[in-house]
Design an enzyme around this catalytic site. Structure first.
Site, mmCIF file in Angstrom:
data_model
loop_
_atom_site.group_PDB
_atom_site.id
_atom_site.type_symbol
_atom_site.label_atom_id
_atom_site.label_comp_id
_atom_site.label_asym_id
_atom_site.label_seq_id
_atom_site.Cartn_x
_atom_site.Cartn_y
_atom_site.Cartn_z
ATOM 1 N N LYS A 41 -6.990 -4.422 -3.003
ATOM 2 C CA LYS A 41 -7.612 -5.069 -1.857
ATOM 3 C C LYS A 41 -8.425 -4.073 -1.052
ATOM 4 O O LYS A 41 -8.221 -2.857 -1.176
ATOM 5 C CB LYS A 41 -6.549 -5.727 -0.971
ATOM 6 C CG LYS A 41 -5.550 -4.755 -0.355
ATOM 7 C CD LYS A 41 -4.434 -5.509 0.357
ATOM 8 C CE LYS A 41 -3.542 -4.603 1.149
ATOM 9 N NZ LYS A 41 -4.162 -3.896 2.266
ATOM 10 N N ASP A 74 0.789 -1.241 0.000
ATOM 11 C CA ASP A 74 0.000 0.000 0.000
ATOM 12 C C ASP A 74 0.824 1.296 0.000
ATOM 13 O O ASP A 74 0.508 2.230 0.740
ATOM 14 C CB ASP A 74 -0.973 0.010 1.177
ATOM 15 C CG ASP A 74 -1.852 -1.224 1.240
ATOM 16 O OD1 ASP A 74 -1.967 -1.926 0.230
ATOM 17 O OD2 ASP A 74 -2.424 -1.480 2.314
ATOM 18 N N CYS A 94 -2.042 -2.674 7.989
ATOM 19 C CA CYS A 94 -1.902 -3.649 6.896
ATOM 20 C C CYS A 94 -0.611 -4.463 6.987
ATOM 21 O O CYS A 94 -0.624 -5.672 6.755
ATOM 22 C CB CYS A 94 -2.015 -2.955 5.543
ATOM 23 S SG CYS A 94 -3.672 -2.242 5.280
#
Length: 185
Positions: A82, A19, A114
């Site tokens: 996601k 991310d 995450c």
């Protein structure tokens, strides 16, 4: 301690960049430029050593695409999109995990969400997990510290990019060594 299990082996490693997205990066702590630089060094090193790489994007419609500074090192790869916090909750991510690669190196953001949840799930799958403390970040530095402590206590190996790339290299010789030495300077 099983020494071999705690040393990164390029033949057993797979790199995961979690991310590293534009809108998300804008709200990170002041260390974000250094984290992006370190992720770029790691992605380049992985490419030189032919280490498989996966990168994820959490809800890219809202948080943007991967930061442009990393795009040149991800050419030809498609992001795993996601909405779950743990990458392991996404079937497309699990399909890209190589079963014969027992070590997973995690970098990215946010360390306490995450990255943490992915690390814990990978441990549960039997993987040896490395998290590079100079290549992960959270909005709040205290949350990052807490996440690193939790991961260490759970069995994650906390390291840094320079240690890891030189473990991957193993010896001070060859073109890859010369190029990676230049990157970490």
């Amino acid at each position: 301690m099983k020494n071999a299990a705690y040393k990164a082996d390029r033949n057993q490693s797979q790199l995961v960049a979690v991310d590293m997205q534009t809108k998300l990066s804008r709200v990170m702590s002041s260390d974000i430029d250094g984290v992006i630089k370190n992720c770029a060094i790691l992605l380049q090193s992985a490419a030189l050593l032919e280490i498989p790489t996966i990168f994820t994007e959490q809800y890219p419609k809202g948080l943007g695409l991967t930061v442009p500074e990393l795009s040149p090192y991800l050419a030809g790869k498609k992001a795993v999109e996601k909405t779950a916090f743990s990458c392991c909750a996404e079937p497309a991510f699990n399909r890209q995990l190589l079963g014969d690669h027992t070590q997973v190196i995690l970098v990215g953001m946010e360390a306490h969400i995450c990255v943490l949840q992915t690390a814990l799930d990978l441990l549960a799958q039997g993987k040896t997990v490395f998290v590079l403390e100079d290549a992960v970040i959270s909005r709040n530095p205290e949350n990052k510290r807490n996440a690193l402590n939790r991961m260490r206590e759970a069995g994650v190996i906390i390291s840094n990019i320079e240690s890891l790339v030189f473990e991957w290299l193993g010896v001070a010789e060859g073109d890859a060594f010369k190029k990676i030495s230049q990157l970490v300077r």
